[in-house]
Design a protein around this motif. Sequence first.
Motif, PDB file in Angstrom:
ATOM      1  N   ALA A 123      -6.896 -14.801 -14.359  1.00  0.00           N
ATOM      2  CA  ALA A 123      -7.691 -16.027 -14.342  1.00  0.00           C
ATOM      3  C   ALA A 123      -8.053 -16.501 -15.736  1.00  0.00           C
ATOM      4  O   ALA A 123      -8.526 -17.628 -15.901  1.00  0.00           O
ATOM      5  N   GLN A 124      -7.838 -15.654 -16.748  1.00  0.00           N
ATOM      6  CA  GLN A 124      -8.216 -16.021 -18.108  1.00  0.00           C
ATOM      7  C   GLN A 124      -7.376 -15.231 -19.098  1.00  0.00           C
ATOM      8  O   GLN A 124      -6.858 -14.171 -18.764  1.00  0.00           O
ATOM      9  N   PRO A 125      -7.248 -15.713 -20.329  1.00  0.00           N
ATOM     10  CA  PRO A 125      -6.394 -15.023 -21.304  1.00  0.00           C
ATOM     11  C   PRO A 125      -7.018 -13.780 -21.926  1.00  0.00           C
ATOM     12  O   PRO A 125      -6.310 -12.927 -22.451  1.00  0.00           O
ATOM     13  N   PHE A 126      -8.352 -13.655 -21.877  1.00  0.00           N
ATOM     14  CA  PHE A 126      -9.038 -12.513 -22.479  1.00  0.00           C
ATOM     15  C   PHE A 126     -10.157 -12.033 -21.563  1.00  0.00           C
ATOM     16  O   PHE A 126     -10.750 -12.821 -20.831  1.00  0.00           O
ATOM     17  N   PHE A 127     -10.457 -10.725 -21.648  1.00  0.00           N
ATOM     18  CA  PHE A 127     -11.638 -10.165 -21.001  1.00  0.00           C
ATOM     19  C   PHE A 127     -12.721 -10.103 -22.073  1.00  0.00           C
ATOM     20  O   PHE A 127     -12.497  -9.567 -23.166  1.00  0.00           O
ATOM     21  N   ALA A 128     -13.883 -10.641 -21.786  1.00  0.00           N
ATOM     22  CA  ALA A 128     -14.963 -10.715 -22.767  1.00  0.00           C
ATOM     23  C   ALA A 128     -15.549  -9.326 -23.043  1.00  0.00           C
ATOM     24  O   ALA A 128     -15.776  -8.549 -22.111  1.00  0.00           O
ATOM     25  N   PRO A 129     -15.805  -9.011 -24.316  1.00  0.00           N
ATOM     26  CA  PRO A 129     -16.452  -7.735 -24.641  1.00  0.00           C
ATOM     27  C   PRO A 129     -17.775  -7.598 -23.894  1.00  0.00           C
ATOM     28  O   PRO A 129     -18.514  -8.565 -23.722  1.00  0.00           O
ATOM     29  N   GLY A 130     -18.035  -6.366 -23.440  1.00  0.00           N
ATOM     30  CA  GLY A 130     -19.263  -6.091 -22.706  1.00  0.00           C
ATOM     31  C   GLY A 130     -19.168  -6.333 -21.211  1.00  0.00           C
ATOM     32  O   GLY A 130     -20.064  -5.940 -20.467  1.00  0.00           O
ATOM     33  N   THR A 131     -18.090  -6.973 -20.754  1.00  0.00           N
ATOM     34  CA  THR A 131     -17.918  -7.226 -19.332  1.00  0.00           C
ATOM     35  C   THR A 131     -17.555  -5.928 -18.614  1.00  0.00           C
ATOM     36  O   THR A 131     -16.692  -5.179 -19.065  1.00  0.00           O
ATOM     37  N   ARG A 132     -18.222  -5.661 -17.512  1.00  0.00           N
ATOM     38  CA  ARG A 132     -17.893  -4.479 -16.709  1.00  0.00           C
ATOM     39  C   ARG A 132     -16.792  -4.869 -15.723  1.00  0.00           C
ATOM     40  O   ARG A 132     -16.986  -5.736 -14.880  1.00  0.00           O
ATOM     41  N   LEU A 133     -15.632  -4.227 -15.870  1.00  0.00           N
ATOM     42  CA  LEU A 133     -14.495  -4.490 -14.986  1.00  0.00           C
ATOM     43  C   LEU A 133     -14.371  -3.365 -13.969  1.00  0.00           C
ATOM     44  O   LEU A 133     -14.495  -2.187 -14.309  1.00  0.00           O
ATOM     45  N   THR A 134     -14.099  -3.746 -12.733  1.00  0.00           N
ATOM     46  CA  THR A 134     -13.822  -2.798 -11.660  1.00  0.00           C
ATOM     47  C   THR A 134     -12.353  -2.969 -11.290  1.00  0.00           C
ATOM     48  O   THR A 134     -11.919  -4.083 -10.979  1.00  0.00           O
ATOM     49  N   ILE A 135     -11.618  -1.877 -11.345  1.00  0.00           N
ATOM     50  CA  ILE A 135     -10.185  -1.909 -11.063  1.00  0.00           C
ATOM     51  C   ILE A 135      -9.947  -1.175  -9.749  1.00  0.00           C
ATOM     52  O   ILE A 135     -10.313  -0.002  -9.607  1.00  0.00           O
ATOM     53  N   SER A 136      -9.339  -1.874  -8.787  1.00  0.00           N
ATOM     54  CA  SER A 136      -9.049  -1.301  -7.473  1.00  0.00           C
ATOM     55  C   SER A 136      -7.544  -1.203  -7.294  1.00  0.00           C
ATOM     56  O   SER A 136      -6.824  -2.168  -7.581  1.00  0.00           O
ATOM     57  N   VAL A 137      -7.076  -0.058  -6.818  1.00  0.00           N
ATOM     58  CA  VAL A 137      -5.655   0.124  -6.529  1.00  0.00           C
ATOM     59  C   VAL A 137      -5.510   0.682  -5.125  1.00  0.00           C
ATOM     60  O   VAL A 137      -6.309   1.501  -4.685  1.00  0.00           O
ATOM     61  N   ARG A 138      -4.501   0.200  -4.416  1.00  0.00           N
ATOM     62  CA  ARG A 138      -4.207   0.693  -3.064  1.00  0.00           C
ATOM     63  C   ARG A 138      -2.715   0.996  -2.993  1.00  0.00           C
ATOM     64  O   ARG A 138      -1.875   0.149  -3.289  1.00  0.00           O
ATOM     65  N   CYS A 139      -2.381   2.213  -2.579  1.00  0.00           N
ATOM     66  CA  CYS A 139      -0.991   2.628  -2.467  1.00  0.00           C
ATOM     67  C   CYS A 139      -0.344   1.930  -1.277  1.00  0.00           C
ATOM     68  O   CYS A 139      -0.822   2.028  -0.148  1.00  0.00           O
ATOM     69  N   GLU A 140       0.737   1.227  -1.542  1.00  0.00           N
ATOM     70  CA  GLU A 140       1.492   0.554  -0.485  1.00  0.00           C
ATOM     71  C   GLU A 140       2.758   1.309  -0.113  1.00  0.00           C
ATOM     72  O   GLU A 140       3.270   1.157   0.984  1.00  0.00           O
ATOM     73  N   LEU A 141       3.267   2.106  -1.047  1.00  0.00           N
ATOM     74  CA  LEU A 141       4.506   2.856  -0.826  1.00  0.00           C
ATOM     75  C   LEU A 141       4.442   4.112  -1.673  1.00  0.00           C
ATOM     76  O   LEU A 141       4.158   4.042  -2.868  1.00  0.00           O
ATOM     77  N   LEU A 142       4.674   5.262  -1.048  1.00  0.00           N
ATOM     78  CA  LEU A 142       4.672   6.538  -1.752  1.00  0.00           C
ATOM     79  C   LEU A 142       5.933   7.280  -1.345  1.00  0.00           C
ATOM     80  O   LEU A 142       6.025   7.821  -0.242  1.00  0.00           O
ATOM     81  N   GLY A 143       6.926   7.262  -2.235  1.00  0.00           N
ATOM     82  CA  GLY A 143       8.208   7.869  -1.921  1.00  0.00           C
ATOM     83  C   GLY A 143       8.266   9.345  -2.249  1.00  0.00           C
ATOM     84  O   GLY A 143       7.565   9.825  -3.145  1.00  0.00           O
ATOM     85  N   ASP A 144       9.105  10.070  -1.538  1.00  0.00           N
ATOM     86  CA  ASP A 144       9.314  11.493  -1.799  1.00  0.00           C
ATOM     87  C   ASP A 144       9.961  11.733  -3.159  1.00  0.00           C
ATOM     88  O   ASP A 144       9.905  12.831  -3.690  1.00  0.00           O
ATOM     89  N   ASN A 145      10.575  10.695  -3.725  1.00  0.00           N
ATOM     90  CA  ASN A 145      11.274  10.814  -5.001  1.00  0.00           C
ATOM     91  C   ASN A 145      10.372  10.521  -6.198  1.00  0.00           C
ATOM     92  O   ASN A 145      10.839  10.443  -7.329  1.00  0.00           O
ATOM     93  N   GLY A 146       9.057  10.339  -5.984  1.00  0.00           N
ATOM     94  CA  GLY A 146       8.126  10.085  -7.072  1.00  0.00           C
ATOM     95  C   GLY A 146       7.865   8.619  -7.345  1.00  0.00           C
ATOM     96  O   GLY A 146       7.007   8.286  -8.160  1.00  0.00           O
ATOM     97  N   LEU A 147       8.601   7.727  -6.685  1.00  0.00           N
ATOM     98  CA  LEU A 147       8.386   6.290  -6.868  1.00  0.00           C
ATOM     99  C   LEU A 147       7.287   5.802  -5.942  1.00  0.00           C
ATOM    100  O   LEU A 147       7.225   6.194  -4.778  1.00  0.00           O
ATOM    101  N   SER A 148       6.420   4.935  -6.477  1.00  0.00           N
ATOM    102  CA  SER A 148       5.318   4.390  -5.686  1.00  0.00           C
ATOM    103  C   SER A 148       5.051   2.946  -6.081  1.00  0.00           C
ATOM    104  O   SER A 148       5.371   2.525  -7.189  1.00  0.00           O
ATOM    105  N   MET A 149       4.424   2.207  -5.164  1.00  0.00           N
ATOM    106  CA  MET A 149       4.021   0.832  -5.440  1.00  0.00           C
ATOM    107  C   MET A 149       2.560   0.675  -5.030  1.00  0.00           C
ATOM    108  O   MET A 149       2.142   1.198  -3.992  1.00  0.00           O
ATOM    109  N   PHE A 150       1.815  -0.073  -5.849  1.00  0.00           N
ATOM    110  CA  PHE A 150       0.389  -0.264  -5.634  1.00  0.00           C
ATOM    111  C   PHE A 150       0.011  -1.733  -5.712  1.00  0.00           C
ATOM    112  O   PHE A 150       0.520  -2.466  -6.558  1.00  0.00           O
ATOM    113  N   ASP A 151      -0.905  -2.122  -4.852  1.00  0.00           N
ATOM    114  CA  ASP A 151      -1.550  -3.427  -4.929  1.00  0.00           C
ATOM    115  C   ASP A 151      -2.805  -3.221  -5.774  1.00  0.00           C
ATOM    116  O   ASP A 151      -3.598  -2.316  -5.489  1.00  0.00           O
ATOM    117  N   CYS A 152      -2.982  -4.041  -6.800  1.00  0.00           N
ATOM    118  CA  CYS A 152      -4.065  -3.824  -7.767  1.00  0.00           C
ATOM    119  C   CYS A 152      -4.874  -5.095  -7.987  1.00  0.00           C
ATOM    120  O   CYS A 152      -4.334  -6.199  -7.956  1.00  0.00           O
TER     121      CYS A 152
END
Length: 160
Positions: free
Chosen positions: A92-121
């Motif tokens: 939504a913007q080119p920079f994150f402002a200093p002092g801003t508290r960011l919350t990062i959420s990740v959800r596994c959508e695919l977890l392969g037996d070969n070590g490959l995975s995909m996440f919605d973030c």
Amino acid sequence: MSSELLPIENYVPHRSAMLLLDRLLAADEESAIAEVTVPRDGLFMHDAGMPSWVGIEYMAQTVAAWAGWRALQTGRAVQIGFLLGSRRYETAQPFFAPGTRLTISVRCELLGDNGLSMFDCRIEADGAKELATARISVFEPVDGNAYIPPSPATGQCSVP
């Protein structure tokens, strides 16, 4: 989601300036939530703030924390992994402002037996405003050190 969590260093192999997250807030079998307060100086910082493209690394480190949390739940060691790429990184913007508290959420959508995975973030600011989204692909090999050349100084593999 879990409530008893260790300091972030227990879940990710990153150290020093390359450890960008402050803490792991929650984790379960499918997802994780981490937090960072955008620093006022340091690695990647510009006069205008933290470039929003660093959000991809925030997402990748949250995935690493999730993988580390899962490993420790089963008595395994935390392994290194690799960010392979992202799809549809939108911010939504080119920079994150200093002092801003960011919350990062990740959800596994695919977890392969070969070590490959995909996440919605997602990255939100101060718990409400969505600042960035992406789907990222990662690879966690059985022996990640086999992919890292030894240091000429020590002869050992090292991850910054």
